[in-house]
Design a protein around this motif. Structure first.
Motif, PDB file in Angstrom:
ATOM      1  N   GLU A 109       0.835  -1.207   0.000  1.00  0.00           N
ATOM      2  CA  GLU A 109       0.000   0.000   0.000  1.00  0.00           C
ATOM      3  C   GLU A 109       0.870   1.257   0.000  1.00  0.00           C
ATOM      4  OE1 GLU A 109      -3.447   2.228   2.632  1.00  0.00           O
ATOM      5  OE2 GLU A 109      -2.923   0.164   3.103  1.00  0.00           O
ATOM      6  N   VAL A 132       1.023   4.187  -2.933  1.00  0.00           N
ATOM      7  CA  VAL A 132       0.861   5.624  -2.656  1.00  0.00           C
ATOM      8  C   VAL A 132       2.047   6.397  -3.228  1.00  0.00           C
ATOM      9  CG1 VAL A 132       0.828   7.369  -0.823  1.00  0.00           C
ATOM     10  CG2 VAL A 132      -0.638   5.345  -0.654  1.00  0.00           C
ATOM     11  N   ARG A 186       1.851   9.267  -6.089  1.00  0.00           N
ATOM     12  CA  ARG A 186       2.275  10.634  -5.757  1.00  0.00           C
ATOM     13  C   ARG A 186       3.438  11.087  -6.634  1.00  0.00           C
ATOM     14  NH1 ARG A 186      -1.992   9.848  -4.620  1.00  0.00           N
ATOM     15  NH2 ARG A 186      -2.940   9.878  -2.587  1.00  0.00           N
TER      16      ARG A 186
END
Length: 99
Positions: free
Chosen positions: A74, A78, A82
C-alpha cells in the motif's frame, strides 16, 4: 539492453518559494510560474528527492523510514501515485536510464 527503474529528480527547493499554510505547503515553482498546494506525503517526497534522486522503491523505503510507517504494498502504491502527480505538476522529472 536492460532498462533500469526510472530515477526521479527535482529542483526543489532551490527553484521554489515555500510557505506553510494551515498544515499544507504552498509552493511557487519559479521555472513554471505555477503555484501548488501540497499535503502529506508530497512535501516529504520532494524533500527526499532534494537530498538524493532515487527510484520509486528506494523513495518508498526512505519515506516510510522518515514517517515511521510500515513499508508495504500500500505504501509503495501511494508513492507511485504521488510521484506520478509530482511529475505531472512539473515538480519532478524522470530520468529513464538504460544499461
Amino acid at each position: 539492453m536492460v532498462t533500469s527503474a526510472p530515477i526521479y529528480r527535482t529542483d526543489y527547493p532551490d527553484s521554489c518559494r515555500i510557505e506553510a499554510v494551515d498544515g499544507m505547503v504552498l509552493i511557487f515553482h519559479r521555472p513554471s510560474g505555477t503555484t501548488h498546494f501540497l499535503d502529506v506525503p508530497l512535501p516529504d517526497l520532494l524533500s527526499l528527492l532534494a537530498e538524493a534522486p532515487g527510484d520509486a522503491d528506494s523513495l518508498c523505503d526512505r519515506l516510510c523510514a522518515r514517517l515511521g510507517i510500515e513499508r508495504d504494498g500500500e505504501a509503495q502504491a501511494v508513492v507511485d501515485r504521488r510521484l506520478d502527480e509530482l511529475a505531472a505538476a512539473g515538480l519532478v522529472w524522470i530520468d529513464r536510464c538504460t544499461v
